[in-house]
Write an enzyme that holds these catalytic residues in place. Sequence first.
Site: not given
Ligand code: M6R
Length: 620
Positions: A2, A27, A75, A101-102, A493, A497, A500, A516, A615
Amino acid sequence: MCGIVGYIGEQQAYPILIKGLHRLEYRGYDSAGVSMITSQQALNVYKATGKVSALEEKCSAEDTTGTIGIAHTRWATHGEPNTVNAHPHRSQSGNLSLVHNGIIENYKTLRAMLEKEGYTFHSDTDTEVLVQLIEYTQKSNKCDLFTAVQRALKNVVGAYAIAILEREYPDRIVCARKGSPLVIGVGTDAHGKKEFYIGSDATPIIEYTNQVIYLKDEEIALMTRQSDLPEIINLANVHQTPEMHTLRLSLDELEKGGYPHFMLKEIWEQPNALRTCIRGRIHVQAKDVLLSGIVDHKERFLNARRIIICACGTSWHSALIGKYFIEEAAHIPVEVEYASEFRYRNPVIYPDDIVIAVSQSGETADTLAAIQLAEQKGAFLYGICNVIGSSIARATHSGTYIHVGPEIGVASTKAFTGQVVTLCLLGLAIAKVKRTLSDEMFHTLVDELQTIPDKIQWTLEHNKDIDKFAQMFTYCRNFLFLGRGYNYPVALEGALKLKEISYIHAEGYPAAEMKHGPIALVDEEMPCVFIAPKRGMYDKVVSNIQEIKSRKGKIISVVTEGDKTVSDMSDYTFVIPDTRDCFVPLLAVIPLQLLSYYVATAKGRNVDQPRNLAKSVTVE
Ligand code: M6R
């Protein structure tokens, strides 16, 4: 999650609020809303589901005048994303509007209490409970809004950043925070009068002023047209002196700069971003690594028994690479923990442990809670963050900023490489203090690290055609990413990527783990991405590729320039320049970022704002 924006001054608030919401859309973006008080003292509230552009469309037919207002991009946590649940929420009398927000954890109890007092609710949100609670407190205590907010929040359990308008007093905004970030910008208008901006972070503010106050936990601020500075009080009734900070963020850094998406811009920014990250930290002549965060706490690092790194998502992956490097270079055992798990265990922490939080945003709720727990247990806290002045940066005893500039795309790219470089610098700096590396090896690593930005540039330029064959993968339902040693976290990673932003199911594994279990998944429809540089365990990875090939899996490989063996075995190859094992992740991840980006755009996905994500994950 948010985004909150607010404004009070002499300018029209609506354009400032909308622009601010666009900047904060990363956000959360499932619904949005604004509230302004007009010159006739009407408190207008407009909301729309979907993105900020939907709200703008809706508002085009409405009265959006007023020089005071608040706005929100959501969000969803409580209640589905619809206009009823969207913020701002009004109080029962219609005199207050509030954005939040929260998460209010005791909202059910509060709601039941308010219902007994005759309050009715329209939404499923915890936020509506908050605005009603404030109105109830104001009425029953016969006090002003500032006092009512402070008193009401004493009964609230949970996290909040809030901003509130009061129809009867169009000359004031009240805001407060606990656990969720809130920044107040202090500007001066064309007539020399003070004006105030509110933002979940500084991005909606920077265009107007670089003077900001970071509201601290449990602080409530009152901004009026008559004052030059906010009045701040905390929940314990103690008045606080506002601490002014000067932002060093430019507007250019926040724009797309000709790229179709922030993600692509941020991928291409990596060479320069990493130059900035390294700059001033490697002392070229002396071939030394200088991190002020360590210099000031040398003894701590010298005597550290163990390092625990807490992080989430991509930051957790970079932490794994950091673990391998720090253990190898500085001979300190390193444990990498999912912050969300760590915070709810009863972890054993020794007084000579160092707990490192790795977080791009510096606002991730789980990571913040994990280090707060570690602090209670006596640990020394070190932060590796990107966002200057963020909650984690302020909650740690020392730390290092990665300095890669604002990352707007939800998928983390340059923050990942910035975190890996920073963790390598940290490992080198500790190794120097502990004398665990020979001078020769130390200098070799320092020299090689400085070549990485150029080698990333090379990698970007030599993998430009990924967009052409990305089309072929849009129909895949699954992907496997495989690597060994330093490249196992790269496999994780790469998979994160892709899933997501393209919504294709993908898994990362250590390549040797395939036999395994996961190898059962492999058939002619399964693309397997191998990170196979001509280094370390090359021969072993070649055998792993062979195992997949004989089960008809499609092989996509990341290979060292000039490699023939793996290239010949592969259906597609991406090339990277040679570098030392420990720095391969910084190069190997680049084609994987591009692959995800182009597969996702070919599928028509919104790569900067993928569904269900945000984000900064400021809720648990
Ligand atoms: O702001 P942060 O690095 O703490 O965020 C952690 C994760 O939420 C963040 O890395 C998330 O996995 C990304 N969207 C991945 O691309």
